[in-house]
Design a protein around this motif. Structure first.
Motif, PDB file in Angstrom:
ATOM      1  N   ASP A 175      56.170  33.394  64.339  1.00 64.49           N
ATOM      2  CA  ASP A 175      57.538  32.973  64.033  1.00 64.49           C
ATOM      3  C   ASP A 175      58.274  32.788  65.360  1.00 64.49           C
ATOM      4  OD1 ASP A 175      57.264  33.176  61.213  1.00 64.49           O
ATOM      5  OD2 ASP A 175      57.579  35.340  61.338  1.00 64.49           O
ATOM      6  N   VAL A 176      59.265  31.898  65.350  1.00 69.15           N
ATOM      7  CA  VAL A 176      60.039  31.648  66.569  1.00 69.15           C
ATOM      8  C   VAL A 176      61.522  31.723  66.233  1.00 69.15           C
ATOM      9  CG1 VAL A 176      60.489  30.059  68.471  1.00 69.15           C
ATOM     10  CG2 VAL A 176      58.215  30.137  67.428  1.00 69.15           C
ATOM     11  N   THR A 177      62.269  32.489  67.015  1.00 70.65           N
ATOM     12  CA  THR A 177      63.719  32.581  66.851  1.00 70.65           C
ATOM     13  C   THR A 177      64.399  32.522  68.214  1.00 70.65           C
ATOM     14  OG1 THR A 177      63.433  34.987  66.737  1.00 70.65           O
ATOM     15  CG2 THR A 177      63.794  33.827  64.656  1.00 70.65           C
ATOM     16  N   TRP A 178      65.631  32.028  68.210  1.00 70.03           N
ATOM     17  CA  TRP A 178      66.441  31.916  69.424  1.00 70.03           C
ATOM     18  C   TRP A 178      67.730  32.711  69.260  1.00 70.03           C
ATOM     19  CZ3 TRP A 178      65.392  28.811  73.844  1.00 70.03           C
ATOM     20  CH2 TRP A 178      64.281  27.961  73.729  1.00 70.03           C
ATOM     21  N   PHE A 179      68.219  33.280  70.368  1.00 76.21           N
ATOM     22  CA  PHE A 179      69.460  34.046  70.347  1.00 76.21           C
ATOM     23  C   PHE A 179      70.270  33.727  71.606  1.00 76.21           C
ATOM     24  CE2 PHE A 179      66.337  36.349  67.924  1.00 76.21           C
ATOM     25  CZ  PHE A 179      67.030  36.799  66.802  1.00 76.21           C
ATOM     26  N   CYS A 199      64.323  33.367  73.679  1.00 81.77           N
ATOM     27  CA  CYS A 199      63.370  32.800  72.714  1.00 81.77           C
ATOM     28  C   CYS A 199      62.338  33.881  72.405  1.00 81.77           C
ATOM     29  CB  CYS A 199      62.698  31.559  73.289  1.00 81.77           C
ATOM     30  SG  CYS A 199      61.391  30.873  72.230  1.00 81.77           S
ATOM     31  N   ILE A 200      62.188  34.219  71.121  1.00 86.90           N
ATOM     32  CA  ILE A 200      61.229  35.244  70.716  1.00 86.90           C
ATOM     33  C   ILE A 200      60.129  34.600  69.880  1.00 86.90           C
ATOM     34  CG2 ILE A 200      60.885  37.349  69.359  1.00 86.90           C
ATOM     35  CD1 ILE A 200      63.630  38.239  70.147  1.00 86.90           C
ATOM     36  N   ILE A 201      58.896  34.717  70.364  1.00 95.24           N
ATOM     37  CA  ILE A 201      57.714  34.242  69.628  1.00 95.24           C
ATOM     38  C   ILE A 201      56.958  35.488  69.190  1.00 95.24           C
ATOM     39  CG2 ILE A 201      55.660  32.794  69.700  1.00 95.24           C
ATOM     40  CD1 ILE A 201      56.867  31.290  72.035  1.00 95.24           C
ATOM     41  N   GLN A 202      56.719  35.628  67.877  1.00 97.40           N
ATOM     42  CA  GLN A 202      56.262  36.904  67.351  1.00 97.40           C
ATOM     43  C   GLN A 202      55.273  36.735  66.212  1.00 97.40           C
ATOM     44  OE1 GLN A 202      59.511  39.021  65.547  1.00 97.40           O
ATOM     45  NE2 GLN A 202      58.406  40.960  65.416  1.00 97.40           N
ATOM     46  N   ASN A 203      54.136  37.460  66.310  1.00 97.62           N
ATOM     47  CA  ASN A 203      53.226  37.568  65.169  1.00 97.62           C
ATOM     48  C   ASN A 203      52.867  39.038  64.971  1.00 97.62           C
ATOM     49  OD1 ASN A 203      51.179  38.166  67.044  1.00 97.62           O
ATOM     50  ND2 ASN A 203      50.322  36.101  67.013  1.00 97.62           N
ATOM     51  N   ALA A 204      51.843  39.318  64.165  1.00101.99           N
ATOM     52  CA  ALA A 204      51.508  40.700  63.829  1.00101.99           C
ATOM     53  C   ALA A 204      50.944  41.477  65.004  1.00101.99           C
ATOM     54  CB  ALA A 204      50.505  40.722  62.674  1.00101.99           C
ATOM     55  N   LEU A 205      50.487  40.801  66.051  1.00105.02           N
ATOM     56  CA  LEU A 205      49.845  41.475  67.175  1.00105.02           C
ATOM     57  C   LEU A 205      50.761  41.652  68.377  1.00105.02           C
ATOM     58  CD1 LEU A 205      46.346  39.711  67.181  1.00105.02           C
ATOM     59  CD2 LEU A 205      46.967  41.902  66.140  1.00105.02           C
ATOM     60  N   GLY A 258      62.069  43.807  63.263  1.00106.71           N
ATOM     61  CA  GLY A 258      61.525  43.797  64.614  1.00106.71           C
ATOM     62  C   GLY A 258      62.391  43.019  65.577  1.00106.71           C
ATOM     63  N   THR A 259      62.851  41.853  65.158  1.00107.45           N
ATOM     64  CA  THR A 259      63.680  41.025  66.031  1.00107.45           C
ATOM     65  C   THR A 259      65.031  41.686  66.288  1.00107.45           C
ATOM     66  OG1 THR A 259      62.607  39.025  65.210  1.00107.45           O
ATOM     67  CG2 THR A 259      64.734  38.758  66.285  1.00107.45           C
ATOM     68  N   ALA A 260      65.612  42.283  65.249  1.00111.80           N
ATOM     69  CA  ALA A 260      66.901  42.947  65.421  1.00111.80           C
ATOM     70  C   ALA A 260      66.789  44.081  66.432  1.00111.80           C
ATOM     71  CB  ALA A 260      67.399  43.481  64.080  1.00111.80           C
ATOM     72  N   PHE A 261      65.701  44.827  66.358  1.00114.09           N
ATOM     73  CA  PHE A 261      65.503  45.945  67.290  1.00114.09           C
ATOM     74  C   PHE A 261      65.373  45.431  68.721  1.00114.09           C
ATOM     75  CE2 PHE A 261      62.596  48.737  69.646  1.00114.09           C
ATOM     76  CZ  PHE A 261      63.356  49.907  69.633  1.00114.09           C
TER      77      PHE A 261
END
Length: 271
Positions: free
Chosen positions: A177-181, A219-225, A260-263
């Motif tokens: 997943d990809v999110t921006w802040f 930019c946060i790129i995140q998967n299960a690992l 996870g992203t909020a943390f």
């Protein structure tokens, strides 16, 4: 009044308990003196496909010196033979599983310091699994488990385009997943596309759909690992990027994207 027989009987019972207690005490003392420990600081490492990974294994003795009679055996659950074996100051690879031929090695110069870690070269998907590091030496004997997980991850290249930001990451597996802040931790609108390449790996192309000003964007790129946290600082016409990788500490716990992203954002704001 108790008979002589009863007195003898109860005396024997007391004596048995006293002797049992002494034996247990002596065994505990002997064990604490003779046994060291085998430990790992990274029980759930993540290997990046095609790159090398170190499986961490350390042993500690009750003495300051590690003797030369160290025996180190690496095995993998579900496979016959050994991954690697070392004893009598030499490698013993006659029982090595073919999967690991010319793929693994110890660090001989570091064994005397208590380092039994294993270098696994050019990680493949079939290398994933549970490895066991067993050490026997003067003053220490034990086994520790290391659960290796394998995926693909890379830091994104973030550039400025049409007064906005674009992130491109060459390889990710599983699909992330990809999110921006923004610098206040507010999630920003973005658009992300994935392009499949061999071995199930995807390339990531994400566009931030807001106009940027000078400041720092994340930019946060995140998967299960693994989670890649990339801070892009916009100054004049340049973008300075720094990426930190955070690895999931357990294969059985997948942090939800929202929590996870909020943390992560909370930690960034505190920092």
């Amino acid at each position: 009044m108790a008979s002589i027989g009863q007195i003898i009987f109860w005396s024997m019972i007391v004596l048995i308990f006293v002797m049992a207690g002494l034996i247990i005490l002596l065994l505990a003392i002997a064990f604490s003196v003779s046994q060291g420990s085998v430990v790992t600081n990274k029980p759930f490492p993540v290997g990046n496909l095609g790159q090398d990974v170190i499986l961490d294994c350390k042993f500690q003795t009750k003495t300051s010196q590690v003797s030369s009679d160290v025996s180190i055996t690496w095995q993998k659950d579900g496979l016959t033979g050994v991954v690697y074996q070392y004893q009598n100051n030499a490698d013993h690879l006659q029982d090595q599983n073919p999967q690991f031929k010319n793929k693994v090695k110890l660090f001989p110069d570091a064994i005397h310091t208590g380092n039994a870690s294993l270098l696994l070269r050019t990680v493949r998907m079939e290398d994933e699994g549970v490895y066991r590091c067993s050490v026997t030496a003067s003053g220490v004997t034990g086994t520790v488990s290391i659960h290796l997980r394998v995926g693909a991850f890379s830091a994104p290249n973030i550039t400025r385009s049409n007064n906005s930001l674009k992130a491109y990451a060459q390889r990710w597996l599983p699909k992330p997943d990809v999110t921006w802040f923004d610098q206040n931790g507010t999630q920003l609108k973005s658009s992300t596309e994935f392009y499949s390449i061999p071995m199930g790996i995807v390339q990531v192309m994400s566009d931030l759909q807001v106009q940027v000003t000078e400041g720092t964007y994340t930019c946060i790129i995140q998967n299960a690992l693994v989670t890649a946290v990339s801070e892009a600082t916009v100054r004049d016409n340049e973008v300075l990027t720094r990426t930190d990788f955070i690895f999931n500490s357990s294969p059985n716990i997948v942090t939800s994207h929202v929590i996870g992203t909020a943390f992560i954002i909370f930690c960034m704001l505190v920092y």
